[in-house]
Design an enzyme around this catalytic site. Structure first.
Site, PDB file in Angstrom:
ATOM      1  N   GLU A   4       0.820  -1.208   0.000  1.00 40.22           N
ATOM      2  CA  GLU A   4       0.000   0.000   0.000  1.00 40.22           C
ATOM      3  C   GLU A   4       0.856   1.260   0.000  1.00 40.22           C
ATOM      4  O   GLU A   4       0.534   2.243  -0.670  1.00 40.22           O
ATOM      5  CB  GLU A   4      -0.946   0.003   1.205  1.00 40.22           C
ATOM      6  CG  GLU A   4      -2.071  -1.022   1.127  1.00 40.22           C
ATOM      7  CD  GLU A   4      -1.629  -2.436   1.471  1.00 40.22           C
ATOM      8  OE1 GLU A   4      -0.473  -2.606   1.943  1.00 40.22           O
ATOM      9  OE2 GLU A   4      -2.416  -3.379   1.264  1.00 40.22           O
ATOM     10  N   HIS A  29      -9.897  -5.696   9.936  1.00 39.49           N
ATOM     11  CA  HIS A  29     -10.561  -5.512   8.642  1.00 39.49           C
ATOM     12  C   HIS A  29     -12.016  -5.078   8.789  1.00 39.49           C
ATOM     13  O   HIS A  29     -12.820  -5.294   7.882  1.00 39.49           O
ATOM     14  CB  HIS A  29     -10.494  -6.810   7.811  1.00 39.49           C
ATOM     15  CG  HIS A  29      -9.126  -7.145   7.322  1.00 39.49           C
ATOM     16  ND1 HIS A  29      -8.184  -7.716   8.125  1.00 39.49           N
ATOM     17  CD2 HIS A  29      -8.543  -6.965   6.106  1.00 39.49           C
ATOM     18  CE1 HIS A  29      -7.070  -7.895   7.436  1.00 39.49           C
ATOM     19  NE2 HIS A  29      -7.260  -7.436   6.219  1.00 39.49           N
TER      20      HIS A  29
END
Length: 351
Positions: A74, A151
């Site tokens: 990322e 998450h």
């Protein structure tokens, strides 16, 4: 405009197709958005469309130069998107889950958000960071999203705190398409929050391209006795609570915030001026949350309108649990909203 039923995921996909056809500078990047980096030579193209299937089909029409599978880094691909935006492209980055912000926070907070300001307006950063957020628990059922603490977070309050970023959180397919198109056309970085629970929610969506303004809330249910403000999925929780309150003779006005930065103070204050009471419902953790920011703004600028203290309903200040039963308890639900309304009005629970 001609409309038909699409779910939120389909509305997002359609927005991407239409904007990429309209503007050749729009590109899409992220993990598995085109089938998985390095697997095209195996004939594996477009099986995924990203973790939520919202980029499916793009690689077939636009090719690998505009639909770019990235490594699982990322920091790398968000940083690349900032550079691409500064040099004239309009990248739409699929971060998958907002929890992964921790892997690229410098690129978002210190680069994308600050660059235009630090360059005196000579550089623009027209990029969109799409990210799934929230839990997917189904109330009353003994199963939940089960994505656990890393998450399932919400986290829009963290990014709303950063000057230079715009943050939107649509609650329905119409707004998902219109806000994404607005975000892609915006010359500043926009964080586009997509609630995982709402991906399958269907509604009327025009076939044509259209925009929904960033920074503008909407009254989705008129009322006179109190104001409920919701964000994303919590707008639907507010609507359910309003239906239950109506059976008690209380008419709640419901506002869908839509944008958490910048916040539409005018719409909220106009509603509170009429109803004199406010409850803000927010799936994020309570400390420094958007709910408490809205409460503070109303206390500051609309104190004379209030007949009772502002109430906020948040998830607890704890990581999101993996257990389906605990996850069900974690997410604010209509009974908690009604309890807050009763406490605000100084009345006990009603039958």
């Amino acid at each position: 405009m001609a409309t038909r039923k699409l779910n939120v995921r389909q509305a997002i996909t359609e927005a991407l197709f239409q904007e990429m056809r309209r503007d050749p500078n729009v590109i899409v990047m992220g993990e598995d958005v085109a089938g998985g980096a390095g697997r095209a030579h195996l004939g594996i193209i477009d099986p995924w469309g990203g973790p939520f299937r919202s980029t499916k089909g793009l690689i077939i029409e636009f090719g690998p130069e505009r639909v770019i599978d990235t490594p699982i880094s990322e920091m790398g691909f968000v940083g690349a998107a900032v550079g691409a935006a500064m040099t004239g492209l309009r990248p739409v980055v699929d971060l998958s889950f907002i929890d992964l912000l921790g892997c690229c926070l410098d690129q978002v907070m210190n680069q994308a958000a600050k660059m235009r300001y630090m360059m005196g307006g000579q550089v623009k950063v027209p990029m969109v960071l799409r990210a799934g957020y929230g839990t997917t628990t189904i109330p009353g059922q003994k199963r939940g999203g089960g994505a656990a603490a890393q998450h399932s977070q919400t986290m829009y309050s963290m990014l709303a705190h950063v000057p230079g970023l715009k943050c939107v959180a649509p609650s329905n397919p119409y707004d998902a398409k219109g806000l994404l198109i607005s975000a892609i056309r915006d010359d500043d970085p926009v964080i586009f929050f997509e609630h995982k629970f709402l991906n399958s929610l269907s509604g009327d969506v025009p076939e044509e391209s259209y925009t929904v303004p960033i920074g503008k809330a909407e009254v989705v249910r008129p009322g006179k006795d109190l104001t409920l403000v919701g964000i994303g999925r919590m707008t639907h929780v507010c609507l359910e609570a309003a239906n239950l309150l109506a059976s008690e003779g209380l008419e709640a006005e419901v506002i869908d915030l839509k944008t958490v930065s910048p916040i539409d103070e005018e719409t909220i204050l106009n509603s509170v001026k009429k109803t004199h009471r406010l409850v803000v419902v927010d799936e994020d953790n309570p400390v420094c949350s958007v709910a408490r920011d809205v409460a503070a703004r109303v206390a500051d600028k609309g104190f004379d309108y209030l007949d009772a203290p502002v109430k906020t309903v948040n998830a607890p200040h704890t990581p999101v649990p993996f257990s389906a039963t605990l996850e069900d308890l974690y997410v604010p639900q209509p009974p908690q909203v009604i309890e807050a309304v009763h406490a605000m009005l100084g009345i006990g629970a009603r039958a």
